[in-house]
Design an enzyme around this catalytic site. Structure first.
Site, PDB file in Angstrom:
ATOM      1  N   LYS A 114       0.799  -1.060   0.108  1.00 13.27           N
ATOM      2  CA  LYS A 114       0.052   0.035  -0.275  1.00 13.27           C
ATOM      3  C   LYS A 114       0.920   1.169   0.209  1.00 13.27           C
ATOM      4  O   LYS A 114       2.162   0.805   0.273  1.00 13.27           O
ATOM      5  CB  LYS A 114      -1.293  -0.400   1.314  1.00 13.27           C
ATOM      6  CG  LYS A 114      -1.656  -0.934   1.249  1.00 13.27           C
ATOM      7  CD  LYS A 114      -2.504  -0.594   2.014  1.00 13.27           C
ATOM      8  CE  LYS A 114      -5.033  -2.086   1.571  1.00 13.27           C
ATOM      9  NZ  LYS A 114      -5.263  -1.592   2.482  1.00 13.27           N
ATOM     10  N   ARG A 118      -4.090 -10.260   5.292  1.00 13.87           N
ATOM     11  CA  ARG A 118      -4.475 -10.470   3.794  1.00 13.87           C
ATOM     12  C   ARG A 118      -2.954  -9.796   2.472  1.00 13.87           C
ATOM     13  O   ARG A 118      -2.346  -8.572   3.010  1.00 13.87           O
ATOM     14  CB  ARG A 118      -5.633  -9.012   3.654  1.00 13.87           C
ATOM     15  CG  ARG A 118      -6.393  -9.182   1.995  1.00 13.87           C
ATOM     16  CD  ARG A 118      -7.519  -8.464   2.164  1.00 13.87           C
ATOM     17  NE  ARG A 118      -7.872  -7.847   0.887  1.00 13.87           N
ATOM     18  CZ  ARG A 118      -7.453  -6.768   0.200  1.00 13.87           C
ATOM     19  NH1 ARG A 118      -7.069  -6.531   0.564  1.00 13.87           N
ATOM     20  NH2 ARG A 118      -8.022  -7.061  -1.474  1.00 13.87           N
TER      21      ARG A 118
END
Length: 292
Positions: free
Chosen positions: A235, A269
């Site tokens: 991210k 995740r």
């Protein structure tokens, strides 16, 4: 025994996935499979039948125990996808997954109640992963229409479907997050939802500094006594800090995944399954759960 190992040892959660108990006492790795043309990390985009089948088999072969399928992109600036298009993408992908891996545990990433109903009823999806905090926000960060002011529509749907539910927070601070989680977990309990997983929502509604402050305080979410999912894979909180791109952010991801495990994460995740599985193995050894 140090604090982090003690926190790991306290994790004894299980969830019911269509009659099978999944033990989250040992952290699980959730592999990402995006059936989209525009997800922020190009390596996660899979659209053809061959690409979807290969990615699903790769997740399992590398040690992933959950496949998380998304059919719309939640990256900033992404185009909104209609409900009909989201359903069409998921029907295509889930048909392939159920053919290739009929017993795989499948999570579907959606904020739409009718999409949740479709994937569970037609393909026996095992988990609903909702990035909207129960309808607080949609893909374009606008409130979703709620016809029931007391119980969000998605809460009522997952209660009806009787599947585990991942509740993600878009709140910027730990305090606001805990207040929101407390209220919404009680709403879910009132409706009879038994298996709830919390996701602090790294990258959603938070500045770069707020993301790292949250990671620094992550263990405090254990007060909720619910399993915790952490999704920080590649991210912008990593690549903007380091001056890289998403493609160059595996090392930073691995570092933060390890910290998340130390602070009590039950599910990682990730895009890079093998590396995350290795993090779990290292932590197991540190906790004395496997032989050298």
């Amino acid at each position: 025994m140090n604090y982090f190992v003690s926190l790991w040892a306290k994790m004894d959660y299980t969830i019911n996935v269509h009659g099978r108990l999944m033990d989250l006492g040992e952290p699980q790795v959730m592999g990402i499979l995006n059936v989209t043309p525009d997800s922020f990390y190009a390596g996660s985009r899979k659209q053809t039948e061959q690409e979807i089948a290969e990615r699903a088999n790769q997740i399992v072969s590398e040690g992933g125990t959950i496949i998380d399928v998304g059919a719309f992109s939640t990256r900033p600036g992404a185009a909104e996808v209609s409900e009909a298009e989201e359903m069409a993408r998921l029907r295509f992908a889930l048909g392939i997954l159920r053919r290739e891996l009929p017993y795989a545990v499948i999570s579907v990433d959606t904020f739409r109640p009718d999409v949740a109903r479709m994937v569970v009823e037609e393909f026996e999806a095992d988990i609903i992963n909702d990035v909207s905090e129960g309808g607080l926000t949609g893909i374009v960060n606008t409130p979703l229409d709620q016809t029931d002011e007391v119980y969000p529509a998605m809460f009522r749907m997952v209660a009806q479907l009787r599947v585990p539910y991942i509740l993600m927070s878009v709140q910027p601070t730990l305090r606001d997050m805990l207040l929101g989680f407390s209220k919404k977990v009680q709403q879910l309990r009132d409706l009879g939802v038994k298996d709830i997983i919390l996701d602090p929502g790294f990258g959603f509604g938070k500045t770069l500094e707020q993301n790292y402050q949250l990671m620094n305080e992550l263990e405090k979410l254990s007060v909720m006594d619910l399993p915790l999912l952490v999704g920080i894979s590649r991210k912008s909180m990593i690549y903007k800090l380091l001056g890289f791109t998403a493609e160059e952010s595996l090392n930073g991801t691995t570092a933060l995944n390890t910290i998340a495990l130390m602070k009590g994460a039950s599910i990682l995740r990730v895009h890079d399954v093998r590396e995350a599985v290795e993090c779990v193995k290292v932590m197991k050894l540190l906790n004395g759960q496997i032989d050298k």
